[in-house]
Design an enzyme around this catalytic site. Structure first.
Site, PDB file in Angstrom:
ATOM      1  N   LYS A 149      38.612  38.511  33.625  1.00 41.07           N
ATOM      2  CA  LYS A 149      39.652  39.418  34.128  1.00 41.07           C
ATOM      3  C   LYS A 149      40.668  39.845  33.054  1.00 41.07           C
ATOM      4  O   LYS A 149      41.445  40.782  33.274  1.00 41.07           O
ATOM      5  CB  LYS A 149      40.420  38.753  35.285  1.00 41.07           C
ATOM      6  CG  LYS A 149      39.625  38.659  36.549  1.00 41.07           C
ATOM      7  CD  LYS A 149      39.399  40.035  37.162  1.00 41.07           C
ATOM      8  CE  LYS A 149      38.312  40.038  38.200  1.00 41.07           C
ATOM      9  NZ  LYS A 149      37.473  41.228  38.162  1.00 41.07           N
TER      10      LYS A 149
ATOM     11  N   PRO B  76      38.863  32.462  31.124  1.00 42.91           N
ATOM     12  CA  PRO B  76      37.876  33.532  31.007  1.00 42.91           C
ATOM     13  C   PRO B  76      36.878  33.611  32.173  1.00 42.91           C
ATOM     14  O   PRO B  76      36.180  34.615  32.310  1.00 42.91           O
ATOM     15  CB  PRO B  76      37.139  33.206  29.704  1.00 42.91           C
ATOM     16  CG  PRO B  76      37.374  31.747  29.483  1.00 42.91           C
ATOM     17  CD  PRO B  76      38.706  31.435  30.091  1.00 42.91           C
TER      18      PRO B  76
ATOM     19  N   TYR C 163      26.639  32.186  36.105  1.00 46.09           N
ATOM     20  CA  TYR C 163      27.683  31.157  36.096  1.00 46.09           C
ATOM     21  C   TYR C 163      27.065  29.861  36.622  1.00 46.09           C
ATOM     22  O   TYR C 163      26.601  29.836  37.772  1.00 46.09           O
ATOM     23  CB  TYR C 163      28.853  31.565  36.991  1.00 46.09           C
ATOM     24  CG  TYR C 163      29.615  32.780  36.484  1.00 46.09           C
ATOM     25  CD1 TYR C 163      30.732  32.637  35.667  1.00 46.09           C
ATOM     26  CD2 TYR C 163      29.221  34.080  36.814  1.00 46.09           C
ATOM     27  CE1 TYR C 163      31.434  33.744  35.194  1.00 46.09           C
ATOM     28  CE2 TYR C 163      29.918  35.186  36.342  1.00 46.09           C
ATOM     29  CZ  TYR C 163      31.017  35.012  35.538  1.00 46.09           C
ATOM     30  OH  TYR C 163      31.698  36.103  35.066  1.00 46.09           O
TER      31      TYR C 163
HETATM   32  C1  PHB Z   1      31.580  37.039  27.971  1.00 45.69           C
HETATM   33  O1  PHB Z   1      30.679  37.874  27.893  1.00 45.69           O
HETATM   34  O2  PHB Z   1      32.124  36.577  26.951  1.00 45.69           O
HETATM   35  C2  PHB Z   1      32.032  36.610  29.319  1.00 45.69           C
HETATM   36  C3  PHB Z   1      31.446  37.145  30.451  1.00 45.69           C
HETATM   37  C4  PHB Z   1      31.873  36.764  31.699  1.00 45.69           C
HETATM   38  C5  PHB Z   1      32.884  35.836  31.822  1.00 45.69           C
HETATM   39  C6  PHB Z   1      33.491  35.316  30.696  1.00 45.69           C
HETATM   40  C7  PHB Z   1      33.054  35.697  29.439  1.00 45.69           C
HETATM   41  O3  PHB Z   1      33.305  35.472  33.058  1.00 45.69           O
END
Ligand code: PHB
Ligand code: APR
Length: 390
Positions: A297, A293, A201
Site C-alpha cells: 500500500k 509492505p 502470500y
Molecule cells: C513486491 O513486489 O516487492 C511486493 C509485492 C506485494 C507486496 C509486497 C511487496 O505485498
C-alpha cells in the site's frame, strides 16, 4: 529563486505531485538530497491500484506501464501447504492491480519531468524549511559550497520517512507507531516469476513468504526472518531452500532459481504522523506515514495524498479557495488509516509472531479458513487490496 510550490524530495510522491501541478500550470521546483541515480537504485514494492494507474495516465506517463506492466486479476494465499486463489476482479466488480516496478515508475516520472523542462535540484545538502507559518515560506539548501534560497507560496514535504519536513514540525505532531518483531529478507533475481499473474502470500509454520515480480523475466521473493539476521548469513541456496519449504509442493517444485542480483533485510513498521498540514507546509507519502509492505500500500497511499494535495493547491491558485487546503489533512488521514488497518491486518494474519504461541497460530488458521470460504470476508480482502475509492 522563486516558485509557487517548493517540493522536498524526488521520490514517487514529489515527482507525481510536480507533474500534476505542472499540468495545471502551477510552477514547482523539486529539491532532492540525493542524485537521480541514487533515487533509482532503491528497490520497492510495485503493485499499483487502479487509482494510482489512473493518476499516472492523467499526467501522461502511463504508456510504458501499460506496455510492460502485468495486470493481476487475482492473488493467492498459501497455507497448510495448499494454494487458495482469491479472484479480486470478480469480487470487486472488475477491478485489478498492475505489477510494475517502482523503480521503472520513478524513471518514467523523472523523464517526463525533464522533458517538460521542470527544475529538479539534485544533491542539495542541508535543506531547511522556514516561515511556513506565514504567507512567504522559504526553503534553503547548500549545493557546490554555496547557500541557496527559494521563496515560495507553499512547501510540500515529500521527503520520505527520514526527511527534514516532518523533523521540522516534530513538536507539533502526534505519532502512532507499531514495530513488528521480524523483518523481510528480499531477493531479486533475473528468473521468470513462479506466479506471473497473481502475487502469492504464504503463511507457514516456518514463517511468511511472498512471491512477486518486476517483469516476466525478473522475480522478487521474500521470506520473513528475525530482525537480527544478517544478509551475509543467507546464501542464495539457503534462501531458495527456505522459500520452497514455506510454499505448497507444486509452487515449490516450479520455482526457477538463479543468482540474486539484490538481497536485503527490511524492517516492518506501521507509522502515522498527525496532522499532515502545518500552515503552508504539507506532508505527503512516506514523510507522513509508513505501512508494512504486506499488501503493497505504500506507493498507492503516497499517490492518493498527492492527488488530494495537488487538487487543493490548484484550487487555491485557480479559484482562490482554501477549502481543499483546510481539509487536506483530514481527507488524507481517513484513507491512510484504512490502509494502515488493512496492512496491519494482513501482516498479522500471514506472519509467525515469535511470542504468540499456539493460541495465536490457531486463531490465524481459523481466520484463514474462514477467509477463503466466506465470500463476505474474501470480498473485504479484495476491495482493500485493489484500493479503496479516493
Ligand atoms: C513486491 O513486489 O516487492 C511486493 C509485492 C506485494 C507486496 C509486497 C511487496 O505485498
Ligand atoms: N532533503 C531533500 N530530499 C530529501 C531529504 C532532505 N532532507 N530527505 C530525504 N529526501 C528525499 C529522499 O532522498 C527520497 O528521494 O526524499 C525522497 C523521498 O522518497 P521516498 O522515500 O521514496 O518517499 P515517497 O516519495 O513518499 O514514496 C513513497 O516509497 O517507501 C516507498 O512504500 C513507499 O512506495 C512508497 C513510496
Amino acid at each position: 529563486m522563486r516558485t509557487q510550490v517548493a517540493i522536498i524530495g524526488a521520490g514517487p510522491s514529489g515527482l507525481l505531485l510536480g507533474q500534476l501541478l505542472a499540468k495545471a500550470g502551477v510552477d514547482n521546483i523539486i529539491i532532492e538530497r540525493q542524485t537521480g541515480d541514487y533515487v533509482l537504485g532503491r528497490i520497492r514494492a510495485g503493485i499499483l491500484e487502479q487509482v494510482t494507474v489512473d493518476l499516472l495516465d492523467e499526467v501522461g506517463v502511463g504508456a510504458r506501464l501499460h506496455a510492460e506492466g502485468t495486470v493481476h486479476h487475482a492473488i493467492e494465499l498459501v497455507f497448510d501447504a495448499t494454494r487458495h486463489p482469491i479472484a479480486i476482479d470478480e469480487l470487486t466488480g472488475g477491478k485489478t492491480v498492475t505489477a510494475y516496478g517502482q523503480t521503472e515508475l520513478t524513471r518514467d516520472l523523472m523523464e517526463a519531468r525533464a522533458a517538460a523542462g521542470l527544475t529538479t535540484i539534485y544533491s542539495a545538502d542541508e535543506v531547511s524549511l522556514h516561515d511556513f507559518d506565514g504567507a512567504n515560506p522559504r526553503v534553503r539548501y547548500r549545493k557546490d559550497d554555496q547557500e541557496h534560497e527559494i521563496a515560495c507560496d507553499f512547501i510540500a514535504g515529500c521527503d520520505g520517512f527520514h526527511g527534514v519536513s516532518r523533523a521540522t514540525v516534530k513538536d507539533s505532531i502526534t505519532e502512532y507507531e507499531r514495530v513488528y518483531p521480524f523483518g523481510w529478507l528480499g531477493v531479486l533475481s533475473d528468473t521468470p516469476p513462479v506466479s506471473p499473474h497473481a502475487i502469492v502470500y504464504g503463511n507457514s509454520p516456518r514463517g511468511f513468504s511472498l512471491c512477486s515480480m518486476r517483469s516476466l523475466t525478473r522475480s522478487r521473493y521474500y521470506v520473513q526472518c528475525p530482525m537480527d539476521d544478517k544478509v551475509e548469513d543467507w546464501s542464495d541456496q539457503r534462501f531458495w531452500d527456505e522459500l520452497r519449504r514455506r510454499l505448497d509442493p507444486e509452487l515449490a517444485e516450479r520455482i526457477v532459481t538463479g543468482p540474486s542480483i539484490e538481497k536485503s533485510i527490511a524492517p516492518l513498521r506501521s507509522f502515522v504522523a498527525e496532522p499532515m498540514r502545518f500552515g503552508r507546509l504539507f506532508l505527503a507519502g512516506d514523510a507522513a506515514h509508513i505501512v508494512p509492505p504486506t499488501g503493497a500500500k505504500g506507493l498507492n497511499l503516497a499517490a492518493s495524498d498527492v492527488k488530494y494535495l495537488s487538487t487543493a493547491l490548484i484550487e487555491h491558485f485557480q479559484e482562490k479557495s482554501a477549502a481543499g487546503i483546510d481539509s487536506y489533512s483530514a481527507r488524507c488521514l481517513r484513507r491512510v488509516w484504512k490502509a494502515e488497518r488493512f496492512s496491519w491486518w494482513l501482516t498479522s494474519l500471514m506472519h509467525k509472531f515469535p511470542d504468540d504461541g499456539g493460541f495465536g497460530q490457531k486463531i490465524q488458521e481459523a481466520e484463514l479458513d474462514y477467509l477463503v470460504h466466506s465470500r463476505a470476508m474474501s470480498t473485504a480482502l479484495a476491495e482493500n487490496y485493489v484500493g479503496l475509492p479516493l
